[in-house]
Design an enzyme around this catalytic site. Structure first.
Site, PDB file in Angstrom:
ATOM      1  N   GLU A 200       0.830  -1.199   0.000  1.00  7.04           N
ATOM      2  CA  GLU A 200       0.000   0.000   0.000  1.00  7.04           C
ATOM      3  C   GLU A 200       0.866   1.250   0.000  1.00  7.04           C
ATOM      4  O   GLU A 200       1.808   1.370   0.786  1.00  7.04           O
ATOM      5  CB  GLU A 200      -0.907   0.026   1.230  1.00  7.04           C
ATOM      6  CG  GLU A 200      -1.957  -1.071   1.266  1.00  7.04           C
ATOM      7  CD  GLU A 200      -2.848  -1.006   2.501  1.00  7.04           C
ATOM      8  OE1 GLU A 200      -3.970  -1.535   2.434  1.00  7.04           O
ATOM      9  OE2 GLU A 200      -2.416  -0.433   3.528  1.00  7.04           O
ATOM     10  N   CYS A 201       0.555   2.199  -0.852  1.00  4.92           N
ATOM     11  CA  CYS A 201       1.114   3.548  -0.874  1.00  4.92           C
ATOM     12  C   CYS A 201       2.648   3.534  -0.869  1.00  4.92           C
ATOM     13  O   CYS A 201       3.257   3.295  -1.900  1.00  4.92           O
ATOM     14  CB  CYS A 201       0.550   4.367   0.281  1.00  4.92           C
ATOM     15  SG  CYS A 201       0.609   6.158  -0.008  1.00  4.92           S
ATOM     16  N   GLY A 202       3.283   3.768   0.272  1.00  8.33           N
ATOM     17  CA  GLY A 202       4.738   3.737   0.321  1.00  8.33           C
ATOM     18  C   GLY A 202       5.299   2.409  -0.135  1.00  8.33           C
ATOM     19  O   GLY A 202       6.371   2.340  -0.747  1.00  8.33           O
TER      20      GLY A 202
ATOM     21  N   GLY B  94      -1.089  -0.799  -4.514  1.00  4.87           N
ATOM     22  CA  GLY B  94      -1.902   0.365  -4.862  1.00  4.87           C
ATOM     23  C   GLY B  94      -1.728   1.476  -3.848  1.00  4.87           C
ATOM     24  O   GLY B  94      -1.192   1.269  -2.753  1.00  4.87           O
TER      25      GLY B  94
END
Length: 469
Positions: free
Chosen positions: A332-334, A436
């Site tokens: 996720e993200c990072g 994502g």
């Protein structure tokens, strides 16, 4: 059953909720209380401070991503056996999803768990006007149980007594203390909010100072009395009984200064399903731990530590090898940023990353996405055997540019007042990897955690890449 508790809410962001919250937690702990902290909304940074102060993992209570009954169950489960629960609010008391006061706001959560509210106001430059402000918050929703006022940013006791007299005369709500203006105790911020607790030097010293200030000017005895008068809660507190339980599945979880944004309840659910979580550091460790059957990369600040991540070549190669061998991987993200080929920082420096996806990450000066989103998982992937919708949250200042057409698993939608205002594709999918920008709470769709653990079990049993390309 009675769960002593109160919510520390603010009139707006920046009023001092986090500083006062950790000070109150520190002061209660000093008195010998076993404190269970909570944070309203999808924030990761504030809960890390809570956990540092109390020694207990802080939990997120999110009234938009989770149904009210689920929020209540998670609160009761984690508050059980603790002496007192302190819930830090988000933004202003009534700020939630859009303009709806009962969708994800602090007020919404306070009503779900029947918790008394302590409202924090900024008293700088005010006298009787403070009463007008408090009265507005009181009458806006009379079902919100505001039981006390803390006034922040005051010069001293004389100013406090003036505001206290006005507030109590015109609103009938007692003032239970104040905090003096002190720039030395302010927690520093950067592009996504406060600097995380793991990066703050002399954090214990600073928290001790904040706790001493709370003890000096806030009536802890009154706070405790208010917490003990909270309405009794009834309901199921045992962990949910899952149909499937997968023994001996080892999931590697990236956890260090660069990656530490996880909902603690997500990790708990994986463990309840039988997974053993094995923590590792992409910054410090030379390679992945042995005998892993899955990988989980949370969010964080890989851009801040990009140079160190780049230099740890052996870890990057270890991850890439595991991915090429089909290990189920969710990021996720990072975590997504780390799995691209490179991160370019705001200073224009390019640092090589793992390179799972033929894409690169570039930091920008402004927010690219912020707020709640609806994630439509349109095809099978590492966390979902079937198409499904799940609620999530995005908050990032980076963009992804791709050198080829990567496969997407998500169609993400942003709505306002029920109307679709924007949509885009995300959820890069390759081999047995899904990455994502959206942060997802597994308790919104518990089958996502089940499917992830099941895919890890299949990998362990040598059943192959179930959803690979």
């Amino acid at each position: 059953m009675n769960y002593p508790r109160f919510v520390l809410a603010g009139t707006q962001s920046g009023v001092g909720k986090t500083t006062i919250s950790i000070g109150v937690m520190a002061a209660l702990k000093k008195r010998g209380f076993e404190v269970q902290p909570f944070k309203v909304g999808p924030d990761y940074i504030d809960p890390a401070f809570h956990s540092f102060v109390t020694g207990n993992a802080s939990r997120n209570l999110d009234g938009w991503m989770l149904e009210g009954a689920v929020v209540k169950k998670l609160f009761m489960k984690n508050a059980s056996g603790k002496d007192i629960s302190v819930i830090e609010g988000v933004m202003g008391l009534y700020d939630g999803f859009g303009i709806e006061k009962d969708q994800g706001s602090t007020a919404h959560i306070s009503k779900i768990i029947h918790a008394p509210v302590i409202l924090i106001i900024n008293g700088n430059g005010m006298s009787a006007s403070a009463a007008a402000q408090v009265l507005g918050y009181k009458v806006f929703d009379p079902s919100v149980n505001i039981q006390g006022i803390i006034i922040n940013n005051l010069s001293g006791e004389k100013h406090y007594e003036l505001l206290k007299a006005a507030i109590e005369k015109y609103t009938g709500i007692p003032c239970i203390g104040y905090m003096k203006t002190n720039t030395a105790i302010q927690l520093k911020s950067r592009h996504l909010g406060l600097i995380p607790s793991v990066e703050v030097e002399d954090l214990k010293k600073k928290i001790d100072e904040i706790g001493e200030m709370v003890e000096e000017t806030i009536d802890l005895d009154q706070l405790i009395q208010i917490s003990n008068k909270a309405q009794s809660l009834q309901g199921e507190t045992d962990p949910p009984k899952e149909v499937l339980k997968f023994e001996q599945v080892h999931i590697g979880v990236a956890m260090d200064k660069a990656f530490n944004f996880y909902y603690r309840d997500n990790l708990d659910l994986l463990e309840e399903l039988g997974a053993k979580l094995v923590y590792f550091s992409p910054l410090e460790d030379e390679k992945l731990p042995e005998a892993l059957h899955g990988l989980y990369f949370g969010g964080g600040f890989p851009e801040v530590f990009a140079e160190q991540l780049e230099k740890n070549v052996s870890m990057r190669e270890s991850i890439k090898t595991a991915v090429d061998q089909g290990i189920p991987t969710y990021a996720e993200c990072g975590g997504l940023m780390y799995l691209t080929e490179a991160i370019t920082t705001l200073e224009g420096r390019r640092h090589e990353m793992v390179g799972v996806f033929e894409a690169e990450t570039t930091m920008t000066n402004r927010l690219q996405r912020f707020g709640y989103v609806e994630v439509n998982i349109e095809k099978p992937c590492v966390i979902s055997h079937n198409p499904v919708g799940v609620k999530g949250h995005e908050f990032h200042r980076s963009v992804i540019s791709m050198s080829k057409d990567e496969a997407f698993a998500y169609r993400v939608e942003k709505r306002r007042n029920g109307e679709l205002v924007n949509s885009w594709y995300c959820g890069l999918q390759k081999q047995n990897v899904l990455a994502g920008y959206a942060h997802i709470h597994f308790y919104n769709r518990k089958e996502l955690a089940k499917d992830f653990v099941e895919n890890c079990r299949n990998f362990m049993d040598g059943k192959g890449d179930r959803h690979g390309e």
